[in-house]
Design a protein around this motif. Sequence first.
Motif, PDB file in Angstrom:
ATOM      1  N   ARG A   1      42.405  49.599  31.136  1.00  0.00           N
ATOM      2  CA  ARG A   1      40.749  49.850  31.407  1.00  0.00           C
ATOM      3  C   ARG A   1      39.979  48.486  31.087  1.00  0.00           C
ATOM      4  NH1 ARG A   1      42.357  54.514  28.950  1.00  0.00           N
ATOM      5  NH2 ARG A   1      41.994  54.007  26.779  1.00  0.00           N
ATOM      6  N   ALA A   2      40.520  47.633  30.113  1.00  0.00           N
ATOM      7  CA  ALA A   2      39.874  46.312  30.113  1.00  0.00           C
ATOM      8  C   ALA A   2      39.933  45.369  31.256  1.00  0.00           C
ATOM      9  CB  ALA A   2      40.558  45.594  28.609  1.00  0.00           C
ATOM     10  N   TYR A   3      41.141  45.392  31.897  1.00  0.00           N
ATOM     11  CA  TYR A   3      41.296  44.521  33.071  1.00  0.00           C
ATOM     12  C   TYR A   3      40.392  45.171  34.119  1.00  0.00           C
ATOM     13  CZ  TYR A   3      45.549  42.077  31.239  1.00  0.00           C
ATOM     14  OH  TYR A   3      46.454  41.580  30.387  1.00  0.00           O
ATOM     15  N   ARG A   4      40.234  46.338  34.202  1.00  0.00           N
ATOM     16  CA  ARG A   4      39.517  46.767  35.416  1.00  0.00           C
ATOM     17  C   ARG A   4      38.079  46.644  35.084  1.00  0.00           C
ATOM     18  NH1 ARG A   4      42.412  47.981  39.955  1.00  0.00           N
ATOM     19  NH2 ARG A   4      43.898  49.352  39.596  1.00  0.00           N
ATOM     20  N   ALA A   5      37.855  46.479  33.781  1.00  0.00           N
ATOM     21  CA  ALA A   5      36.253  46.250  33.540  1.00  0.00           C
ATOM     22  C   ALA A   5      35.947  44.651  33.754  1.00  0.00           C
ATOM     23  CB  ALA A   5      36.091  46.393  31.872  1.00  0.00           C
ATOM     24  N   ILE A   6      37.039  43.782  33.542  1.00  0.00           N
ATOM     25  CA  ILE A   6      36.820  42.596  33.955  1.00  0.00           C
ATOM     26  C   ILE A   6      36.719  42.415  35.346  1.00  0.00           C
ATOM     27  CG2 ILE A   6      38.162  40.137  34.066  1.00  0.00           C
ATOM     28  CD1 ILE A   6      39.228  41.048  31.203  1.00  0.00           C
ATOM     29  N   GLU A   7      37.559  43.041  36.153  1.00  0.00           N
ATOM     30  CA  GLU A   7      37.661  42.943  37.549  1.00  0.00           C
ATOM     31  C   GLU A   7      36.427  43.559  38.046  1.00  0.00           C
ATOM     32  OE1 GLU A   7      40.746  43.864  40.948  1.00  0.00           O
ATOM     33  OE2 GLU A   7      40.318  45.619  39.786  1.00  0.00           O
ATOM     34  N   ALA A   8      35.830  44.304  37.644  1.00  0.00           N
ATOM     35  CA  ALA A   8      34.299  44.801  38.135  1.00  0.00           C
ATOM     36  C   ALA A   8      33.246  43.794  37.837  1.00  0.00           C
ATOM     37  CB  ALA A   8      34.058  46.378  37.529  1.00  0.00           C
TER      38      ALA A   8
ATOM     39  N   PRO B   1      34.819  34.449  49.093  1.00  0.00           N
ATOM     40  CA  PRO B   1      35.164  33.809  47.608  1.00  0.00           C
ATOM     41  C   PRO B   1      35.834  32.338  47.805  1.00  0.00           C
ATOM     42  CG  PRO B   1      36.718  35.467  48.295  1.00  0.00           C
ATOM     43  CD  PRO B   1      35.521  35.315  49.509  1.00  0.00           C
ATOM     44  N   THR B   2      35.416  31.513  46.517  1.00  0.00           N
ATOM     45  CA  THR B   2      36.422  30.282  46.912  1.00  0.00           C
ATOM     46  C   THR B   2      37.945  30.618  46.688  1.00  0.00           C
ATOM     47  OG1 THR B   2      36.135  30.108  44.382  1.00  0.00           O
ATOM     48  CG2 THR B   2      34.414  29.228  45.788  1.00  0.00           C
ATOM     49  N   ARG B   3      38.700  29.272  46.865  1.00  0.00           N
ATOM     50  CA  ARG B   3      40.015  29.432  46.366  1.00  0.00           C
ATOM     51  C   ARG B   3      40.354  29.608  44.879  1.00  0.00           C
ATOM     52  NH1 ARG B   3      44.163  26.019  45.000  1.00  0.00           N
ATOM     53  NH2 ARG B   3      46.322  26.395  45.907  1.00  0.00           N
ATOM     54  N   LYS B   4      39.390  29.134  44.021  1.00  0.00           N
ATOM     55  CA  LYS B   4      39.723  29.277  42.676  1.00  0.00           C
ATOM     56  C   LYS B   4      39.507  30.598  42.108  1.00  0.00           C
ATOM     57  CE  LYS B   4      37.882  27.186  38.300  1.00  0.00           C
ATOM     58  NZ  LYS B   4      37.153  26.147  37.805  1.00  0.00           N
ATOM     59  N   ARG B   5      38.498  31.108  42.665  1.00  0.00           N
ATOM     60  CA  ARG B   5      37.996  32.567  42.448  1.00  0.00           C
ATOM     61  C   ARG B   5      39.095  33.595  42.714  1.00  0.00           C
ATOM     62  NH1 ARG B   5      34.134  34.717  40.251  1.00  0.00           N
ATOM     63  NH2 ARG B   5      33.867  36.796  41.567  1.00  0.00           N
ATOM     64  N   ARG B   6      39.811  33.492  44.143  1.00  0.00           N
ATOM     65  CA  ARG B   6      40.840  34.127  44.764  1.00  0.00           C
ATOM     66  C   ARG B   6      42.088  34.074  43.867  1.00  0.00           C
ATOM     67  NH1 ARG B   6      41.197  32.058  50.116  1.00  0.00           N
ATOM     68  NH2 ARG B   6      43.097  33.132  50.341  1.00  0.00           N
ATOM     69  N   ILE B   7      42.329  33.048  43.214  1.00  0.00           N
ATOM     70  CA  ILE B   7      43.532  32.616  42.350  1.00  0.00           C
ATOM     71  C   ILE B   7      43.198  33.396  41.022  1.00  0.00           C
ATOM     72  CG2 ILE B   7      44.891  31.064  41.140  1.00  0.00           C
ATOM     73  CD1 ILE B   7      44.484  29.024  43.749  1.00  0.00           C
ATOM     74  N   HIS B   8      42.396  33.120  40.559  1.00  0.00           N
ATOM     75  CA  HIS B   8      41.697  33.886  39.235  1.00  0.00           C
ATOM     76  C   HIS B   8      42.071  35.512  39.373  1.00  0.00           C
ATOM     77  CE1 HIS B   8      39.406  30.464  37.302  1.00  0.00           C
ATOM     78  NE2 HIS B   8      40.473  30.185  37.426  1.00  0.00           N
ATOM     79  N   HIS B   9      41.364  35.905  40.286  1.00  0.00           N
ATOM     80  CA  HIS B   9      41.453  37.405  40.801  1.00  0.00           C
ATOM     81  C   HIS B   9      43.030  37.760  41.019  1.00  0.00           C
ATOM     82  CE1 HIS B   9      39.882  41.001  43.231  1.00  0.00           C
ATOM     83  NE2 HIS B   9      40.332  41.416  42.051  1.00  0.00           N
ATOM     84  N   LEU B  10      43.633  36.974  41.489  1.00  0.00           N
ATOM     85  CA  LEU B  10      45.195  37.497  41.913  1.00  0.00           C
ATOM     86  C   LEU B  10      45.970  37.481  40.578  1.00  0.00           C
ATOM     87  CD1 LEU B  10      47.461  37.481  43.998  1.00  0.00           C
ATOM     88  CD2 LEU B  10      47.950  34.888  43.836  1.00  0.00           C
ATOM     89  N   ILE B  11      45.415  36.471  39.478  1.00  0.00           N
ATOM     90  CA  ILE B  11      46.280  36.491  38.276  1.00  0.00           C
ATOM     91  C   ILE B  11      45.822  37.710  37.685  1.00  0.00           C
ATOM     92  CG2 ILE B  11      46.115  35.365  35.998  1.00  0.00           C
ATOM     93  CD1 ILE B  11      45.656  32.704  37.441  1.00  0.00           C
ATOM     94  N   LEU B  12      44.592  38.094  37.602  1.00  0.00           N
ATOM     95  CA  LEU B  12      44.109  39.541  36.823  1.00  0.00           C
ATOM     96  C   LEU B  12      44.839  40.561  37.686  1.00  0.00           C
ATOM     97  CD1 LEU B  12      42.244  40.808  35.073  1.00  0.00           C
ATOM     98  CD2 LEU B  12      40.541  40.920  36.882  1.00  0.00           C
ATOM     99  N   LYS B  13      45.092  40.612  38.944  1.00  0.00           N
ATOM    100  CA  LYS B  13      45.705  41.703  39.467  1.00  0.00           C
ATOM    101  C   LYS B  13      47.131  41.670  39.039  1.00  0.00           C
ATOM    102  CE  LYS B  13      43.343  41.521  43.824  1.00  0.00           C
ATOM    103  NZ  LYS B  13      43.131  41.364  45.474  1.00  0.00           N
ATOM    104  N   ALA B  14      47.919  40.758  38.729  1.00  0.00           N
ATOM    105  CA  ALA B  14      49.223  40.774  38.302  1.00  0.00           C
ATOM    106  C   ALA B  14      49.122  41.389  36.841  1.00  0.00           C
ATOM    107  CB  ALA B  14      49.537  39.185  37.923  1.00  0.00           C
ATOM    108  N   GLY B  15      48.034  41.279  35.951  1.00  0.00           N
ATOM    109  CA  GLY B  15      47.772  41.850  34.754  1.00  0.00           C
ATOM    110  C   GLY B  15      47.550  43.532  34.896  1.00  0.00           C
ATOM    111  N   ILE B  16      46.748  43.756  36.137  1.00  0.00           N
ATOM    112  CA  ILE B  16      46.478  45.384  36.298  1.00  0.00           C
ATOM    113  C   ILE B  16      48.021  45.890  36.802  1.00  0.00           C
ATOM    114  CG2 ILE B  16      45.467  46.637  38.161  1.00  0.00           C
ATOM    115  CD1 ILE B  16      43.030  44.658  38.007  1.00  0.00           C
ATOM    116  N   GLN B  17      48.703  45.127  37.608  1.00  0.00           N
ATOM    117  CA  GLN B  17      49.851  45.721  38.221  1.00  0.00           C
ATOM    118  C   GLN B  17      50.978  45.918  37.298  1.00  0.00           C
ATOM    119  OE1 GLN B  17      50.833  43.441  41.709  1.00  0.00           O
ATOM    120  NE2 GLN B  17      49.270  44.230  42.758  1.00  0.00           N
TER     121      GLN B  17
END
Length: 178
Positions: A127-134, A143-159
């Motif tokens: 839930r915390a990760y999903r809130a950060i994602e939202a 989106p910038t490359r940097k933002r896409r990478i940050h989101h990719l890292i967050l997605k790893a945590g979500i998965q």
Amino acid sequence: MSLAHALLTSLLEQPSSGYDLARRFDKSIGHFWQATHQQIYRELGRMEKAGWILSEPDPDAGRTRKRTYCVLPSGRQELERWAAEPAPLPELRDEFMVRLRADATLGPLGLLPELRRRRELHCEKLRAYRAIEARDFAPETAPTRKRRIHHLILKAGIQYEENWIAWYDEAVQVLGES
């Protein structure tokens, strides 16, 4: 991974005081690399001695000893050297898995409440990760490359959390059958 490399990364993103760095660390890198504020300050001292970072008194610090840290060229080189090395896969070391083995060997040990508790902890983290994602990753047109990478890292945590939740669901079912 060493704490120094996590700190170099964070300081390259934004030079800051030790206090501000520790707070930012808790909210970002701290989701996948744990360190206490005391460990961070100790490591900053070692990094400064190694010539990787420089600290200067913060101009807004007044009478406090607040210092601002920034990365020197040798620190950037160290981070580049380290990032180019192969990274080992993390090893699962979870004492609860040994308890499950004991349950399999000795018979039911009443582990269902602990399974349910641990599942809920993973649900809270998800839930915390999903809130950060939202909050931080609303759909963008470009989106910038940097933002896409940050989101990719967050997605790893979500998965990661989703996989553990599915595993706990199965474990609760298996232990509930016995």
